[in-house]
Design a protein around this motif. Structure first.
Motif, PDB file in Angstrom:
ATOM      1  N   ALA A  19       0.830  -1.198   0.000  1.00 12.56           N
ATOM      2  CA  ALA A  19       0.000   0.000   0.000  1.00 12.56           C
ATOM      3  C   ALA A  19       0.870   1.255   0.000  1.00 12.56           C
ATOM      4  O   ALA A  19       1.966   1.266   0.562  1.00 12.56           O
ATOM      5  N   ILE A  20       0.330   2.309  -0.631  1.00 15.17           N
ATOM      6  CA  ILE A  20       0.940   3.637  -0.593  1.00 15.17           C
ATOM      7  C   ILE A  20      -0.147   4.571  -0.089  1.00 15.17           C
ATOM      8  O   ILE A  20      -1.187   4.719  -0.738  1.00 15.17           O
ATOM      9  N   VAL A  21       0.077   5.172   1.080  1.00 16.49           N
ATOM     10  CA  VAL A  21      -0.957   5.983   1.709  1.00 16.49           C
ATOM     11  C   VAL A  21      -0.396   7.319   2.174  1.00 16.49           C
ATOM     12  O   VAL A  21       0.811   7.508   2.294  1.00 16.49           O
ATOM     13  N   SER A  22      -1.301   8.233   2.468  1.00  8.37           N
ATOM     14  CA  SER A  22      -0.943   9.536   3.015  1.00  8.37           C
ATOM     15  C   SER A  22      -0.757   9.392   4.527  1.00  8.37           C
ATOM     16  O   SER A  22      -1.454   8.622   5.174  1.00  8.37           O
ATOM     17  N   PRO A  23       0.156  10.151   5.125  1.00  7.51           N
ATOM     18  CA  PRO A  23       0.444  10.007   6.559  1.00  7.51           C
ATOM     19  C   PRO A  23      -0.476  10.810   7.482  1.00  7.51           C
ATOM     20  O   PRO A  23      -0.230  10.893   8.672  1.00  7.51           O
ATOM     21  N   GLU A  24      -1.542  11.375   6.954  1.00  2.00           N
ATOM     22  CA  GLU A  24      -2.365  12.318   7.713  1.00  2.00           C
ATOM     23  C   GLU A  24      -3.269  11.690   8.764  1.00  2.00           C
ATOM     24  O   GLU A  24      -3.515  12.283   9.803  1.00  2.00           O
ATOM     25  N   SER A  25      -3.784  10.504   8.526  1.00  4.19           N
ATOM     26  CA  SER A  25      -4.787   9.935   9.436  1.00  4.19           C
ATOM     27  C   SER A  25      -4.156   9.329  10.690  1.00  4.19           C
ATOM     28  O   SER A  25      -2.995   8.918  10.687  1.00  4.19           O
ATOM     29  N   ALA A  26      -4.950   9.263  11.739  1.00  7.48           N
ATOM     30  CA  ALA A  26      -4.479   8.703  13.015  1.00  7.48           C
ATOM     31  C   ALA A  26      -4.069   7.233  12.891  1.00  7.48           C
ATOM     32  O   ALA A  26      -3.045   6.842  13.467  1.00  7.48           O
ATOM     33  N   PRO A  27      -4.811   6.391  12.165  1.00  8.87           N
ATOM     34  CA  PRO A  27      -4.378   4.994  12.032  1.00  8.87           C
ATOM     35  C   PRO A  27      -3.014   4.841  11.354  1.00  8.87           C
ATOM     36  O   PRO A  27      -2.212   3.993  11.755  1.00  8.87           O
ATOM     37  N   ILE A  28      -2.737   5.675  10.357  1.00  9.47           N
ATOM     38  CA  ILE A  28      -1.442   5.606   9.676  1.00  9.47           C
ATOM     39  C   ILE A  28      -0.337   6.101  10.599  1.00  9.47           C
ATOM     40  O   ILE A  28       0.757   5.530  10.645  1.00  9.47           O
ATOM     41  N   LYS A  29      -0.610   7.148  11.356  1.00  8.20           N
ATOM     42  CA  LYS A  29       0.371   7.625  12.330  1.00  8.20           C
ATOM     43  C   LYS A  29       0.685   6.542  13.359  1.00  8.20           C
ATOM     44  O   LYS A  29       1.824   6.373  13.785  1.00  8.20           O
ATOM     45  N   ARG A  30      -0.326   5.783  13.730  1.00  8.27           N
ATOM     46  CA  ARG A  30      -0.146   4.671  14.666  1.00  8.27           C
ATOM     47  C   ARG A  30       0.707   3.565  14.038  1.00  8.27           C
ATOM     48  O   ARG A  30       1.599   3.006  14.693  1.00  8.27           O
ATOM     49  N   ILE A  31       0.465   3.271  12.769  1.00  3.41           N
ATOM     50  CA  ILE A  31       1.267   2.263  12.063  1.00  3.41           C
ATOM     51  C   ILE A  31       2.728   2.685  12.010  1.00  3.41           C
ATOM     52  O   ILE A  31       3.634   1.870  12.234  1.00  3.41           O
ATOM     53  N   ILE A  32       2.977   3.970  11.749  1.00  3.60           N
ATOM     54  CA  ILE A  32       4.346   4.496  11.707  1.00  3.60           C
ATOM     55  C   ILE A  32       5.007   4.357  13.072  1.00  3.60           C
ATOM     56  O   ILE A  32       6.146   3.893  13.193  1.00  3.60           O
ATOM     57  N   SER A  33       4.280   4.731  14.119  1.00  3.26           N
ATOM     58  CA  SER A  33       4.821   4.659  15.477  1.00  3.26           C
ATOM     59  C   SER A  33       5.141   3.213  15.876  1.00  3.26           C
ATOM     60  O   SER A  33       6.196   2.937  16.452  1.00  3.26           O
ATOM     61  N   GLU A  34       4.246   2.303  15.542  1.00  2.96           N
ATOM     62  CA  GLU A  34       4.467   0.895  15.882  1.00  2.96           C
ATOM     63  C   GLU A  34       5.645   0.314  15.103  1.00  2.96           C
ATOM     64  O   GLU A  34       6.430  -0.470  15.639  1.00  2.96           O
ATOM     65  N   ALA A  35       5.790   0.711  13.839  1.00  2.67           N
ATOM     66  CA  ALA A  35       6.922   0.243  13.034  1.00  2.67           C
ATOM     67  C   ALA A  35       8.236   0.771  13.606  1.00  2.67           C
ATOM     68  O   ALA A  35       9.244   0.063  13.635  1.00  2.67           O
ATOM     69  N   ARG A  36       8.226   2.012  14.078  1.00  2.00           N
ATOM     70  CA  ARG A  36       9.420   2.593  14.697  1.00  2.00           C
ATOM     71  C   ARG A  36       9.804   1.794  15.946  1.00  2.00           C
ATOM     72  O   ARG A  36      10.980   1.465  16.148  1.00  2.00           O
ATOM     73  N   ASP A  37       8.809   1.440  16.755  1.00  2.00           N
ATOM     74  CA  ASP A  37       9.062   0.666  17.974  1.00  2.00           C
ATOM     75  C   ASP A  37       9.607  -0.730  17.657  1.00  2.00           C
ATOM     76  O   ASP A  37      10.436  -1.255  18.396  1.00  2.00           O
ATOM     77  N   ARG A  38       9.133  -1.338  16.562  1.00  2.00           N
ATOM     78  CA  ARG A  38       9.580  -2.677  16.160  1.00  2.00           C
ATOM     79  C   ARG A  38      10.921  -2.648  15.435  1.00  2.00           C
ATOM     80  O   ARG A  38      11.512  -3.692  15.166  1.00  2.00           O
ATOM     81  N   GLY A  39      11.375  -1.472  15.052  1.00  2.00           N
ATOM     82  CA  GLY A  39      12.609  -1.355  14.286  1.00  2.00           C
ATOM     83  C   GLY A  39      12.405  -1.670  12.811  1.00  2.00           C
ATOM     84  O   GLY A  39      13.350  -2.063  12.131  1.00  2.00           O
ATOM     85  N   GLN A  40      11.186  -1.489  12.311  1.00  2.00           N
ATOM     86  CA  GLN A  40      10.885  -1.781  10.917  1.00  2.00           C
ATOM     87  C   GLN A  40      10.487  -0.531  10.132  1.00  2.00           C
ATOM     88  O   GLN A  40       9.798  -0.635   9.128  1.00  2.00           O
ATOM     89  N   LEU A  41      10.937   0.626  10.590  1.00  2.00           N
ATOM     90  CA  LEU A  41      10.648   1.883   9.901  1.00  2.00           C
ATOM     91  C   LEU A  41      11.870   2.308   9.097  1.00  2.00           C
ATOM     92  O   LEU A  41      12.987   2.339   9.623  1.00  2.00           O
ATOM     93  N   VAL A  42      11.652   2.629   7.837  1.00  2.00           N
ATOM     94  CA  VAL A  42      12.714   3.145   6.974  1.00  2.00           C
ATOM     95  C   VAL A  42      12.325   4.572   6.607  1.00  2.00           C
ATOM     96  O   VAL A  42      11.344   4.793   5.898  1.00  2.00           O
ATOM     97  N   ASP A  43      13.079   5.535   7.113  1.00  2.00           N
ATOM     98  CA  ASP A  43      12.791   6.941   6.851  1.00  2.00           C
ATOM     99  C   ASP A  43      13.649   7.421   5.690  1.00  2.00           C
ATOM    100  O   ASP A  43      14.845   7.636   5.835  1.00  2.00           O
TER     101      ASP A  43
END
Length: 95
Positions: A19-43
């Motif tokens: 998926a390719i989504v916009s970062p504006e919604s709360a659920p997507i922000k939550r997905i980003i935060s959880e990925a950061r905590d898991r170490g699976q976020l690529v910025d």
């Protein structure tokens, strides 16, 4: 394997993106935060504002400073042409 330029010389495998989504919604922000905590976020924003969030089949989350529509267009263009030069129309390249 198809590779897509997501800006600043960063490339992702088109086959792995779910998926390719916009970062504006709360659920997507939550997905980003959880990925950061898991170490699976690529910025891949290079300090710029996040405009597109790509979610992969492995659970990794990739942030890009390019609009989701632009990234999606590159996916479609890549599938149509097959051998298009990825750096050709990248305004973030600095060329």
């Amino acid at each position: 394997m198809k590779l897509i330029n997501i800006g600043f010389g960063n490339i992702v495998s088109a086959n792995r993106v779910v998926a390719i989504v916009s970062p504006e919604s709360a659920p997507i922000k939550r997905i980003i935060s959880e990925a950061r905590d898991r170490g699976q976020l690529v910025d891949a924003t290079y300090g710029r504002r996040t405009r597109a969030v790509m979610i992969t089949d492995s659970g990794h989350v990739v942030l890009s400073a390019i609009q989701p529509e632009t990234v999606a267009h590159r996916f479609v263009t890549q599938k149509d042409s097959g051998s298009k030069d990825m750096a050709q129309k990248d305004p973030t390249n600095g060329d």
